[in-house]
Design a protein around this motif. Sequence first.
Motif, mmCIF file in Angstrom:
data_model
loop_
_atom_site.group_PDB
_atom_site.id
_atom_site.type_symbol
_atom_site.label_atom_id
_atom_site.label_comp_id
_atom_site.label_asym_id
_atom_site.label_seq_id
_atom_site.Cartn_x
_atom_site.Cartn_y
_atom_site.Cartn_z
ATOM 1 N N PRO A 55 -8.564 0.204 -12.266
ATOM 2 C CA PRO A 55 -9.547 0.718 -11.306
ATOM 3 C C PRO A 55 -10.277 1.920 -11.892
ATOM 4 O O PRO A 55 -9.691 2.719 -12.623
ATOM 5 C CB PRO A 55 -8.687 1.131 -10.103
ATOM 6 N N ARG A 56 -11.550 2.043 -11.563
ATOM 7 C CA ARG A 56 -12.309 3.179 -12.069
ATOM 8 C C ARG A 56 -13.231 3.699 -10.971
ATOM 9 O O ARG A 56 -13.705 2.947 -10.113
ATOM 10 C CB ARG A 56 -13.129 2.801 -13.309
ATOM 11 N N ILE A 57 -13.451 4.973 -10.997
ATOM 12 C CA ILE A 57 -14.286 5.613 -9.992
ATOM 13 C C ILE A 57 -15.751 5.361 -10.324
ATOM 14 O O ILE A 57 -16.220 5.678 -11.412
ATOM 15 C CB ILE A 57 -14.008 7.124 -9.935
ATOM 16 N N VAL A 58 -16.474 4.797 -9.384
ATOM 17 C CA VAL A 58 -17.913 4.600 -9.509
ATOM 18 C C VAL A 58 -18.653 5.789 -8.898
ATOM 19 O O VAL A 58 -19.653 6.253 -9.427
ATOM 20 C CB VAL A 58 -18.343 3.296 -8.813
ATOM 21 N N PHE A 75 -14.932 10.656 0.148
ATOM 22 C CA PHE A 75 -14.380 9.352 -0.240
ATOM 23 C C PHE A 75 -14.672 9.073 -1.713
ATOM 24 O O PHE A 75 -15.507 9.725 -2.343
ATOM 25 C CB PHE A 75 -14.967 8.230 0.623
ATOM 26 N N TYR A 76 -13.973 8.091 -2.244
ATOM 27 C CA TYR A 76 -14.260 7.535 -3.559
ATOM 28 C C TYR A 76 -14.744 6.093 -3.381
ATOM 29 O O TYR A 76 -14.249 5.362 -2.506
ATOM 30 C CB TYR A 76 -13.011 7.481 -4.436
ATOM 31 N N LEU A 77 -15.703 5.688 -4.210
ATOM 32 C CA LEU A 77 -15.992 4.278 -4.392
ATOM 33 C C LEU A 77 -15.337 3.877 -5.707
ATOM 34 O O LEU A 77 -15.619 4.463 -6.756
ATOM 35 C CB LEU A 77 -17.492 3.998 -4.455
ATOM 36 N N VAL A 78 -14.453 2.887 -5.647
ATOM 37 C CA VAL A 78 -13.687 2.453 -6.811
ATOM 38 C C VAL A 78 -14.038 1.005 -7.126
ATOM 39 O O VAL A 78 -14.202 0.182 -6.212
ATOM 40 C CB VAL A 78 -12.172 2.588 -6.532
ATOM 41 N N SER A 79 -14.155 0.699 -8.409
ATOM 42 C CA SER A 79 -14.322 -0.682 -8.846
ATOM 43 C C SER A 79 -12.934 -1.289 -9.003
ATOM 44 O O SER A 79 -12.167 -0.907 -9.893
ATOM 45 C CB SER A 79 -15.080 -0.741 -10.169
ATOM 46 N N LEU A 98 -3.670 -5.525 -6.203
ATOM 47 C CA LEU A 98 -3.618 -5.344 -4.760
ATOM 48 C C LEU A 98 -4.411 -4.101 -4.374
ATOM 49 O O LEU A 98 -4.554 -3.166 -5.171
ATOM 50 C CB LEU A 98 -2.173 -5.169 -4.293
ATOM 51 N N THR A 99 -4.923 -4.076 -3.135
ATOM 52 C CA THR A 99 -5.517 -2.831 -2.633
ATOM 53 C C THR A 99 -4.431 -1.786 -2.435
ATOM 54 O O THR A 99 -4.591 -0.623 -2.789
ATOM 55 C CB THR A 99 -6.266 -3.089 -1.317
ATOM 56 N N HIS A 100 -3.307 -2.200 -1.845
ATOM 57 C CA HIS A 100 -2.160 -1.313 -1.659
ATOM 58 C C HIS A 100 -0.897 -2.155 -1.752
ATOM 59 O O HIS A 100 -0.932 -3.384 -1.601
ATOM 60 C CB HIS A 100 -2.232 -0.576 -0.312
ATOM 61 N N GLN A 101 0.222 -1.524 -1.969
ATOM 62 C CA GLN A 101 1.467 -2.257 -2.111
ATOM 63 C C GLN A 101 1.831 -2.956 -0.803
ATOM 64 O O GLN A 101 1.615 -2.422 0.282
ATOM 65 C CB GLN A 101 2.608 -1.306 -2.507
ATOM 66 N N THR A 102 2.373 -4.149 -0.955
ATOM 67 C CA THR A 102 2.859 -4.899 0.194
ATOM 68 C C THR A 102 4.316 -5.275 -0.057
ATOM 69 O O THR A 102 4.788 -5.260 -1.194
ATOM 70 C CB THR A 102 2.035 -6.174 0.421
ATOM 71 N N ARG A 103 4.991 -5.618 0.997
ATOM 72 C CA ARG A 103 6.410 -5.942 0.893
ATOM 73 C C ARG A 103 6.629 -7.110 -0.078
ATOM 74 O O ARG A 103 5.979 -8.146 0.019
ATOM 75 C CB ARG A 103 6.964 -6.314 2.262
ATOM 76 N N GLY A 104 7.520 -6.903 -1.013
ATOM 77 C CA GLY A 104 7.886 -7.970 -1.925
ATOM 78 C C GLY A 104 6.941 -8.158 -3.097
ATOM 79 O O GLY A 104 7.129 -9.078 -3.888
ATOM 80 N N ARG A 105 5.893 -7.311 -3.243
ATOM 81 C CA ARG A 105 4.949 -7.496 -4.333
ATOM 82 C C ARG A 105 4.850 -6.245 -5.209
ATOM 83 O O ARG A 105 3.778 -5.857 -5.636
ATOM 84 C CB ARG A 105 3.557 -7.840 -3.774
ATOM 85 N N PHE A 106 5.976 -5.620 -5.504
ATOM 86 C CA PHE A 106 5.964 -4.419 -6.326
ATOM 87 C C PHE A 106 5.735 -4.727 -7.805
ATOM 88 O O PHE A 106 5.576 -3.822 -8.608
ATOM 89 C CB PHE A 106 7.270 -3.637 -6.131
ATOM 90 N N SER A 131 -1.329 -1.838 -7.772
ATOM 91 C CA SER A 131 -2.182 -1.619 -6.611
ATOM 92 C C SER A 131 -3.156 -0.480 -6.877
ATOM 93 O O SER A 131 -2.819 0.507 -7.551
ATOM 94 C CB SER A 131 -1.360 -1.320 -5.360
ATOM 95 N N VAL A 132 -4.356 -0.620 -6.321
ATOM 96 C CA VAL A 132 -5.407 0.378 -6.501
ATOM 97 C C VAL A 132 -5.007 1.703 -5.870
ATOM 98 O O VAL A 132 -5.191 2.775 -6.461
ATOM 99 C CB VAL A 132 -6.737 -0.135 -5.894
ATOM 100 N N LEU A 133 -4.454 1.664 -4.664
ATOM 101 C CA LEU A 133 -4.139 2.904 -3.950
ATOM 102 C C LEU A 133 -3.125 3.745 -4.717
ATOM 103 O O LEU A 133 -3.346 4.946 -4.929
ATOM 104 C CB LEU A 133 -3.605 2.585 -2.553
#
Length: 258
Positions: free
Chosen positions: A14-17, A23-27, A33-41, A45-47
């Motif tokens: 991910p990089r900051i545009v 706020f940040y706009l990120v590419s 993933l946008t953020h971590q979800t259960r079972g997908r570590f 993730s971008v966050l």
Amino acid sequence: MNASASDHPRTDHPRIVLEHPDFYLVSKPPMWLTHQTRGRFDVPSVLEYMRAEVGEPLLAPPHRLDRETSGAQLLSRDPDAAREFFWLFREHQLKKTYLCLVHGQPGWDARTVDAPLGFLGLSEQNAVQIRQGVTEDGRSAVTQFARLGTRQHFRHGPLSLIEARPKSGRLHQIRAHLSHLGLPMVGDKIYGRDPSAFVHFVADELTSEQRAALILERQALHAWRLEFRWAGAPVRLDVPLAGDIAVLWAEARATPAD
């Protein structure tokens, strides 16, 4: 305010545009993933990456892109900004535009699809539980499409670059509506040309022939543009087409009509 990533080097991270006080706009790269979800570590993730990169633990995503989707991802920098984005999304005051690479050539330059979407249900014809389709009892779904161009690829046949503006937020809306139009998205394992691809993918049994037919390892869907008002001023944020889609599109030759 306008922002573009055209002058920034491409990267697999991910990089900051755009860095704004609120706020940040990120590419977002594909396969993140946008953020971590259960079972997908096991999936980055971008966050979490951006919190560590800029040292701001209050960063939060006011919207989410699917793992395979690339493009414009917003991250609010404080609770006040997070609440403002929550209001913008809730009141449909933020417009989103996507770019899609599809197989085939539409017989139109612009088209609005107003067709309800719902779960198709498991059957002999459908082995994917989450697959959406146009159904009489589905939820209202409207997508505006525009054809940006059609080219002939030397290996993969005709490809079209489509702009999509969803006016509602249904599950898989753009992909399901494109499938309904007979324009399957490149790399799409659920709504693409091979209805068995997703089942084989989940079982880690995709054949080399299936991978070659998909062309890309992910669906060719890119979040291109976000438009909204912030502090009374209009904002338009663009993130140019991701590298894998852009390379495939550049390989193809324009058709005489284009």
